[in-house]
Write an enzyme that holds these catalytic residues in place. Structure first.
Site, mmCIF file in Angstrom:
data_model
loop_
_atom_site.group_PDB
_atom_site.id
_atom_site.type_symbol
_atom_site.label_atom_id
_atom_site.label_comp_id
_atom_site.label_asym_id
_atom_site.label_seq_id
_atom_site.Cartn_x
_atom_site.Cartn_y
_atom_site.Cartn_z
ATOM 1 N N SER A 155 0.861 -1.193 0.000
ATOM 2 C CA SER A 155 0.000 0.000 0.000
ATOM 3 C C SER A 155 0.886 1.226 0.000
ATOM 4 C CB SER A 155 -0.899 0.028 1.236
ATOM 5 O OG SER A 155 -1.555 1.285 1.351
ATOM 6 N N TYR A 179 -1.928 -1.115 10.339
ATOM 7 C CA TYR A 179 -2.080 -1.372 8.909
ATOM 8 C C TYR A 179 -0.901 -0.784 8.133
ATOM 9 C CZ TYR A 179 -3.961 -1.383 4.181
ATOM 10 O OH TYR A 179 -4.128 -1.585 2.828
#
Length: 253
Positions: free
Chosen positions: A144, A157
């Protein structure tokens, strides 16, 4: 070796995973599709892949559980007899209040790392014997943009995706020259994941991000799947790389 190529997509029921399954099916792959909880979505995606000519296998497995991962890989080996492609897309996140470190539940922190990092490693490790049976095998991990630069996403995350970035490079070093390993790092992506992250501000914030992006929109799951397929099928001298898919946003800010 079978005439058709063979792939495994973890987290393949919805979102990026679904788009990857369908892109692979269109490209002539038979696809094993893993899911953890989205049984209906997995069966729906598999049915669409079969309409595109793919043989499919739907497998429930928690990628953070190594015993389950090993059983899943044994089933895939028995069904397909090897793999040309592995897409490590299974992932999860944690809830928190932005900039409030005390709002983080450490059990959610541990779960996020167990799925996103350990799961990626365990699936790759168990898939190596199958990949070595394949022709020009390759792995693509879902990282990401928040693993490369800070943002408002939950700390576990973001940190887990930074770990996936490093893991990708380390696996590329360990598995070369037989198996290539790369990752994609999507930016703000249209759809359900960001809707959950942004809540009622989704439309406004996504619109602002699109206007600030050179290509004037946010990334879609199909954009990500297209890049994954390119890394799996081509780019034969590319390994250990992280491909940012954000329409040029990070290069212009």
């Amino acid at each position: 070796m079978t005439d058709r190529k063979r792939a495994l997509v973890t987290g393949g029921a919805t979102g990026i995973g679904r788009s990857a399954v369908l892109a692979l099916a269109r490209a002539g792959y038979d696809v094993a599709l893993n899911y953890a909880t989205s049984a209906a979505g997995a069966e729906e995606t598999a049915a669409e892949a079969r309409e595109l000519g793919a043989k499919t296998r739907v497998l429930q497995c928690d990628v953070s559980d190594d015993a389950q991962v090993r059983r899943m890989m044994a089933e895939i080996d028995g069904e397909f007899g090897g793999l040309e492609a592995l897409v490590n897309n299974a992932g999860t996140t944690a809830s928190w209040k932005v900039k409030d470190l005390e709002s983080l539940d450490l059990a959610e922190w541990d779960r996020t790392f167990a799925v996103n990092v350990r799961g990626t490693f365990q699936v790759t490790r168990a898939a190596v014997p199958l990949l070595r049976k394949g022709h020009q095998p390759a792995v693509v991990n879902t990282a990401s943009i928040v693993g490369l630069r800070p943002g408002p996403q939950p700390l576990p995350y973001a940190a887990s995706k930074a770990a996936v970035v490093n893991l990708t490079k380390t696996l590329a070093w360990n598995l070369g020259p037989e198996i290539r390993v790369n990752a994609v790092a999507p930016g703000w992506m249209e759809g359900e994941w960001m809707e959950r992250m942004l809540g009622e501000r989704y439309g406004d914030l996504m619109g602002k991000r699109a206007r600030a992006t050179p290509l004037r929109r946010c990334v879609t799951s199909d954009d990500v799947a297209e890049t994954m397929l390119n890394l799996l099928q081509g780019n034969r001298f590319v390994t250990g790389e992280i491909v940012v898919i954000d329409g040029g946003y990070t290069s212009s800010t």
